[in-house]
Design a protein around this motif. Structure first.
Motif, PDB file in Angstrom:
ATOM      1  N   TYR B  32      37.865  41.868  47.061  1.00 41.80           N
ATOM      2  CA  TYR B  32      37.264  42.011  46.180  1.00 41.80           C
ATOM      3  C   TYR B  32      36.659  40.405  45.873  1.00 41.80           C
ATOM      4  CZ  TYR B  32      40.000  46.161  44.982  1.00 41.80           C
ATOM      5  OH  TYR B  32      40.551  47.471  45.293  1.00 41.80           O
ATOM      6  N   PHE B  34      34.701  37.408  43.466  1.00 40.27           N
ATOM      7  CA  PHE B  34      34.392  36.882  41.827  1.00 40.27           C
ATOM      8  C   PHE B  34      33.965  35.434  42.063  1.00 40.27           C
ATOM      9  CE2 PHE B  34      37.708  40.056  40.306  1.00 40.27           C
ATOM     10  CZ  PHE B  34      38.353  40.206  41.313  1.00 40.27           C
ATOM     11  N   TYR B  36      33.955  32.415  39.087  1.00 39.12           N
ATOM     12  CA  TYR B  36      34.417  31.847  37.868  1.00 39.12           C
ATOM     13  C   TYR B  36      33.620  30.708  37.720  1.00 39.12           C
ATOM     14  CZ  TYR B  36      38.586  34.984  37.711  1.00 39.12           C
ATOM     15  OH  TYR B  36      39.319  35.900  37.636  1.00 39.12           O
ATOM     16  N   LEU B  46      35.372  34.286  33.744  1.00 38.88           N
ATOM     17  CA  LEU B  46      34.670  34.989  34.720  1.00 38.88           C
ATOM     18  C   LEU B  46      33.448  35.099  34.642  1.00 38.88           C
ATOM     19  CD1 LEU B  46      35.373  36.900  37.216  1.00 38.88           C
ATOM     20  CD2 LEU B  46      35.535  38.819  35.527  1.00 38.88           C
ATOM     21  N   LYS B  49      31.980  39.971  39.002  1.00 42.77           N
ATOM     22  CA  LYS B  49      33.022  40.474  40.025  1.00 42.77           C
ATOM     23  C   LYS B  49      32.221  41.423  40.832  1.00 42.77           C
ATOM     24  CE  LYS B  49      34.897  43.454  36.641  1.00 42.77           C
ATOM     25  NZ  LYS B  49      36.078  43.747  35.735  1.00 42.77           N
ATOM     26  N   PHE B  51      33.273  44.786  43.179  1.00 46.28           N
ATOM     27  CA  PHE B  51      34.613  45.471  44.018  1.00 46.28           C
ATOM     28  C   PHE B  51      33.922  46.382  45.035  1.00 46.28           C
ATOM     29  CE2 PHE B  51      37.686  43.523  41.718  1.00 46.28           C
ATOM     30  CZ  PHE B  51      37.394  43.704  40.241  1.00 46.28           C
ATOM     31  N   PHE B  90      33.440  28.446  40.933  1.00 44.45           N
ATOM     32  CA  PHE B  90      34.341  28.640  41.839  1.00 44.45           C
ATOM     33  C   PHE B  90      34.136  30.303  42.351  1.00 44.45           C
ATOM     34  CE2 PHE B  90      37.381  25.065  41.846  1.00 44.45           C
ATOM     35  CZ  PHE B  90      37.002  24.635  40.458  1.00 44.45           C
ATOM     36  N   ALA B  99      49.278  41.449  46.810  1.00 47.64           N
ATOM     37  CA  ALA B  99      49.936  41.052  45.737  1.00 47.64           C
ATOM     38  C   ALA B  99      49.327  40.453  44.650  1.00 47.64           C
ATOM     39  CB  ALA B  99      51.250  40.114  46.217  1.00 47.64           C
ATOM     40  N   ARG B 100      47.797  40.345  44.834  1.00 38.21           N
ATOM     41  CA  ARG B 100      47.038  40.150  43.650  1.00 38.21           C
ATOM     42  C   ARG B 100      46.869  38.636  43.730  1.00 38.21           C
ATOM     43  NH1 ARG B 100      44.614  44.275  42.118  1.00 38.21           N
ATOM     44  NH2 ARG B 100      43.810  43.006  40.546  1.00 38.21           N
ATOM     45  N   GLN B 101      47.114  37.757  44.412  1.00 41.05           N
ATOM     46  CA  GLN B 101      46.495  36.296  44.038  1.00 41.05           C
ATOM     47  C   GLN B 101      45.244  35.998  44.863  1.00 41.05           C
ATOM     48  OE1 GLN B 101      48.577  36.994  46.969  1.00 41.05           O
ATOM     49  NE2 GLN B 101      48.712  35.283  48.342  1.00 41.05           N
ATOM     50  N   LEU B 102      44.830  35.410  43.962  1.00 39.79           N
ATOM     51  CA  LEU B 102      43.243  35.085  44.169  1.00 39.79           C
ATOM     52  C   LEU B 102      43.310  33.659  45.202  1.00 39.79           C
ATOM     53  CD1 LEU B 102      41.686  34.834  40.744  1.00 39.79           C
ATOM     54  CD2 LEU B 102      41.149  36.440  42.536  1.00 39.79           C
ATOM     55  N   PHE B 104      40.807  30.707  46.321  1.00 40.38           N
ATOM     56  CA  PHE B 104      39.515  30.265  45.610  1.00 40.38           C
ATOM     57  C   PHE B 104      38.890  29.324  46.682  1.00 40.38           C
ATOM     58  CE2 PHE B 104      39.311  31.012  41.142  1.00 40.38           C
ATOM     59  CZ  PHE B 104      40.918  31.351  40.696  1.00 40.38           C
TER      60      PHE B 104
END
Lengths: 113, 114
Positions: B32, B34, B36, B46, B49, B51, B90, B99-102, B104
């Motif tokens: 995914y 993004f 920012y 944000l 995005k 997906f 960014f 585990a959903r950590q971005l 950057f």
């Protein structure tokens, strides 16, 4: 209404002190994070909590201890502060599943003198 | 290792000019993606995005981004820049099922000249 709020926004403290940064989200999200932004603006994950349970703990000195009293709060406590801890710390939250982004707080600028 | 690269540390454009900020990712599978924006002294907001689906995504403040799988890129564009767009941008990626950590990129500082 602020979605992810952090306090304080600015924190200046002396080396060796212990300090805490608080974070609260009112989005009903299950997952919360702490990110650190260094002086070069680089953002890196520190911790992630899912429903009060620690799920990510990157290589962070054990002087940093996150605490999640409930799923809406994730506080960051730092012991024995060092000059190198000076940075901007961002709290964020996201739903546990599904396709969605993380929502960030305004950041806490920590300066250790 | 997974990574996000923003090759341009600093970009300067004149107000009213078009803008393109570059972002490349290195992941085993398409993550995914993004964008920012961080205004001075502010948090991260944000912009848009991606997906799946349409590779051209529209965001807030007149920004859009195009996903190109063949180039592993997700470049941000705006047809006409306003002085208020001056900020740090960014690009970020999130591995699907993680585990959903971005992760950057290192950011691109945008300066807008009057």
């Amino acid at each position: 209404d602020t979605a992810v709020s952090q306090t304080p926004k600015y924190l200046v403290t002396q080396m060796g002190n212990d300090k805490s940064i608080k974070c609260e989200q009112n989005l009903g999200h299950d997952t919360m994070y702490w990110y650190k932004q260094d002086s070069k603006k680089f953002l890196k994950i520190m911790f992630s909590y899912n429903n009060k349970e620690l799920i990510i703990n990157e290589t962070v000195p054990n002087r940093f201890s996150p605490k999640s009293p409930d799923k809406a709060h994730l506080n960051l406590h730092i012991n024995s502060l060092e000059l190198g801890d000076s940075a901007v710390y961002f709290c964020a939250s996201s739903p546990r599943g599904g396709n969605t982004e993380a929502f960030f707080g305004q950041g806490t600028r920590l300066t250790v003198v | 290792a997974q990574s996000v690269t923003q090759p341009d540390i600093h970009i300067t454009v004149s107000e009213g000019a078009s803008l393109e900020l570059r972002c490349n990712y290195s992941y085993g599978a398409t993550p995914y993606l993004f964008w920012y924006v961080q205004s001075p002294g502010q948090g991260l907001q944000l912009l848009l995005k991606y997906f799946s689906g349409d590779t051209l995504v529209q965001g807030i403040k007149g920004f859009e981004a195009e996903f190109k799988r063949s180039q592993s890129s997700f470049n941000l564009r705006k047809p006409s820049v306003h002085w208020s767009d001056a900020a740090e941008y960014f690009c970020a990626a999130l591995r699907k099922g993680s585990a959903r950590q971005l992760t950057f990129g290192s950011g691109t500082q945008l300066t807008v000249l009057p």
